[in-house]
Design a protein around this motif. Structure first.
Motif, PDB file in Angstrom:
ATOM      1  N   UNK A 264       0.731  -1.064  -0.233  1.00 35.53           N
ATOM      2  CA  UNK A 264       0.423  -0.242   0.250  1.00 35.53           C
ATOM      3  C   UNK A 264       1.196   1.523  -0.058  1.00 35.53           C
TER       4      UNK A 264
ATOM      5  N   UNK B 204     -16.746  -0.673  -8.870  1.00 39.31           N
ATOM      6  CA  UNK B 204     -16.350  -2.947  -7.680  1.00 39.31           C
ATOM      7  C   UNK B 204     -17.374  -2.528  -6.521  1.00 39.31           C
ATOM      8  N   UNK B 205     -17.292  -0.916  -5.433  1.00 38.62           N
ATOM      9  CA  UNK B 205     -16.501  -1.137  -4.273  1.00 38.62           C
ATOM     10  C   UNK B 205     -18.587  -0.112  -3.494  1.00 38.62           C
TER      11      UNK B 205
ATOM     12  N   UNK C 244      -6.652  -4.608  -3.694  1.00 37.93           N
ATOM     13  CA  UNK C 244      -6.618  -3.409  -2.600  1.00 37.93           C
ATOM     14  C   UNK C 244      -5.453  -2.377  -2.481  1.00 37.93           C
TER      15      UNK C 244
ATOM     16  N   UNK D 207      -1.575   5.937   2.564  1.00 38.16           N
ATOM     17  CA  UNK D 207      -2.532   4.920   3.012  1.00 38.16           C
ATOM     18  C   UNK D 207      -2.405   4.116   4.220  1.00 38.16           C
TER      19      UNK D 207
ATOM     20  N   UNK E  65     -10.966  -0.597   1.196  1.00 38.11           N
ATOM     21  CA  UNK E  65     -11.086   0.333  -0.560  1.00 38.11           C
ATOM     22  C   UNK E  65     -11.971   0.825   0.073  1.00 38.11           C
TER      23      UNK E  65
ATOM     24  N   UNK F 170     -13.440   4.879   0.567  1.00 32.62           N
ATOM     25  CA  UNK F 170     -14.423   5.879  -0.278  1.00 32.62           C
ATOM     26  C   UNK F 170     -15.236   6.398   0.426  1.00 32.62           C
TER      27      UNK F 170
ATOM     28  N   UNK G 245      -2.648   1.728   8.355  1.00 37.28           N
ATOM     29  CA  UNK G 245      -1.943   0.793   8.780  1.00 37.28           C
ATOM     30  C   UNK G 245      -2.047  -0.292  10.087  1.00 37.28           C
TER      31      UNK G 245
ATOM     32  N   UNK H  83      -9.854  -8.382   3.840  1.00 35.90           N
ATOM     33  CA  UNK H  83      -9.931  -7.388   3.854  1.00 35.90           C
ATOM     34  C   UNK H  83      -9.192  -6.050   2.958  1.00 35.90           C
ATOM     35  N   UNK H  84      -9.271  -6.021   1.513  1.00 34.26           N
ATOM     36  CA  UNK H  84      -9.068  -4.923   0.739  1.00 34.26           C
ATOM     37  C   UNK H  84      -9.717  -4.403   0.249  1.00 34.26           C
ATOM     38  N   UNK H  85     -10.894  -5.834   0.375  1.00 36.52           N
ATOM     39  CA  UNK H  85     -12.472  -4.404  -0.325  1.00 36.52           C
ATOM     40  C   UNK H  85     -12.826  -3.631   0.889  1.00 36.52           C
TER      41      UNK H  85
ATOM     42  N   UNK I 288      -6.193  -8.144  -0.820  1.00 34.89           N
ATOM     43  CA  UNK I 288      -5.647  -7.064  -0.339  1.00 34.89           C
ATOM     44  C   UNK I 288      -4.184  -6.698  -1.894  1.00 34.89           C
TER      45      UNK I 288
ATOM     46  N   UNK J 154      -5.597  -0.669  -6.315  1.00 32.10           N
ATOM     47  CA  UNK J 154      -6.527   0.877  -6.391  1.00 32.10           C
ATOM     48  C   UNK J 154      -6.150   1.917  -5.231  1.00 32.10           C
TER      49      UNK J 154
END
Lengths: 239, 118
Positions: A8, B21-22, A40, A12, B62, B66, A17, B57-59, A37, A43
């Motif tokens: 990341x 997508x979020x 993510x 971020x 994210x 937002x 973290x 977790x990443x979703x 992850x 992204x």
């Protein structure tokens, strides 16, 4: 974990973290979680959200806010014209003939109505009371504008405007400071005009109170509605 | 239901669909926070219990970023290393609008199937 976190961006990681690492400690990631992850992190680099307490949500203003702003000019013109009109005399004393101000005050209320309508549109569907208050303010304002001597209608207009502002405040689209300013500005004229419901119609003229001051206070909705619309509320950025 | 930037800046102008997508995870998070503040892990478990699908977790982060960026949720003071989030007034209004849209959509679909919504 640190390898996944390091994917990341630095900003971020500074913001999320610690809690993200704690989350992964509470629920060790599966292979699909790890892939998620990585996606993510990608992204977060491609679409940085500028997360953090210093980041301010982007605001997009509503250009219809210029309508009440123009209305404010018309309203101010009306007040000036009414205050400087020719002195007339009748059985109750003297007064200023404000007939020349009528077109301006009607225009001012039409322009304000546009702004109020936009505020109503921003309310959620279930804000029934606030919507009703807003429409009441619009109708009362438009009815009152060609006959500003009908002070009870002015009271309805002002109460409707405050009701709409309270509803919009609850919906998060009207800031608290604007609500406070509106209530403070309209308190005195509302009380004064409310008193006119029980007093003779010429009471205000013979009271010694300068009516222009109170009519000027009624001008508060114009700059406030314009300010709220032009200031905008947080809007999404293209992801 | 897209709107131009000339539209009024109100809660109905916060379509979660613009989150790409979020959008769906964001809606789940708003629903999860609607009964009180939660930290990330609590949101994940709550969403999984509510929808039957895991939120990864990443979703999750994210979508959280937002939502926070748009002022729909706000972070509270951290508790140890966990930071709870809560709905803002704008977030609650946006959730209400989204749920109203979903209800209207569901009712229209059921009506076309000839099944009146209960």
């Amino acid at each position: 974990m640190s390898v996944l976190l390091s994917l990341y961006p630095k900003r971020w990681r500074e913001r999320y973290g610690d809690e993200f690492a704690e989350l992964l400690a509470e629920r060790p990631p599966s292979l699909r979680d790890r892939l998620d992850i990585v996606a993510g992190a990608l992204d977060a680099r491609i679409h940085p959200q500028l997360a953090g307490s210093a980041a301010r949500p982007e605001r997009v203003s509503d250009r219809f806010g210029f309508a009440p702003l123009l209305g404010l000019v018309a309203f101010a013109s009306a007040v000036v014209l009414a205050a400087t009109g020719p002195v007339m005399y009748d059985d109750y004393g003297s007064y200023r003939d404000g007939g020349a101000a009528l077109p301006f005050i009607i225009l001012a209320f039409v322009l304000l109505s546009l702004g109020l309508y936009r505020v109503i549109e921003g309310l959620p569907r279930n804000a029934v009371a606030a919507r009703a208050a807003g429409w009441t303010a619009i109708v009362a304002g438009l009815v009152w504008s060609p006959m500003p001597w009908m002070l009870p209608i002015a009271v309805v207009f002002m109460l409707g405007t405050v009701g709409l502002a309270i509803g919009a405040r609850r919906a998060g689209t009207w800031p608290t400071w604007a609500l406070v300013l509106l209530v403070v500005a309209l308190a005195a004229p509302t009380a004064l005009f409310g008193a006119s419901l029980f007093l003779p119609w010429y009471w205000l003229r013979t009271s010694g109170i300068e009516p222009v001051v109170f009519f000027a206070c009624i001008g508060a909705p114009w700059p406030l509605v314009a300010g709220v619309l032009l200031r905008g509320t947080p809007r999404p950025m293209p992801a | 239901m897209s709107r131009s930037t000339a539209e009024p800046a109100g809660a109905s102008d916060q379509p979660l669909g613009e989150l790409g997508r979020f959008a769906e995870p964001a809606l789940y998070i708003l629903v999860s926070l609607s009964d009180g503040p939660k930290h990330g892990y609590a949101i994940m478990t709550d969403v999984e219990a509510t929808t039957g699908s895991p939120m990864r977790p990443g979703t999750l982060y994210g979508a959280l970023a937002r939502l926070e960026r748009r002022g729909l949720i706000e972070a509270l003071e951290p508790e140890d290393r966990r930071r709870p989030y809560r709905l803002t007034a704008l977030g609650a209004t946006t959730l209400q609008v989204q749920l109203d849209h979903l209800r209207a959509f569901a009712q229209a679909g059921l009506a076309r199937l000839g099944r009146e919504p209960s």
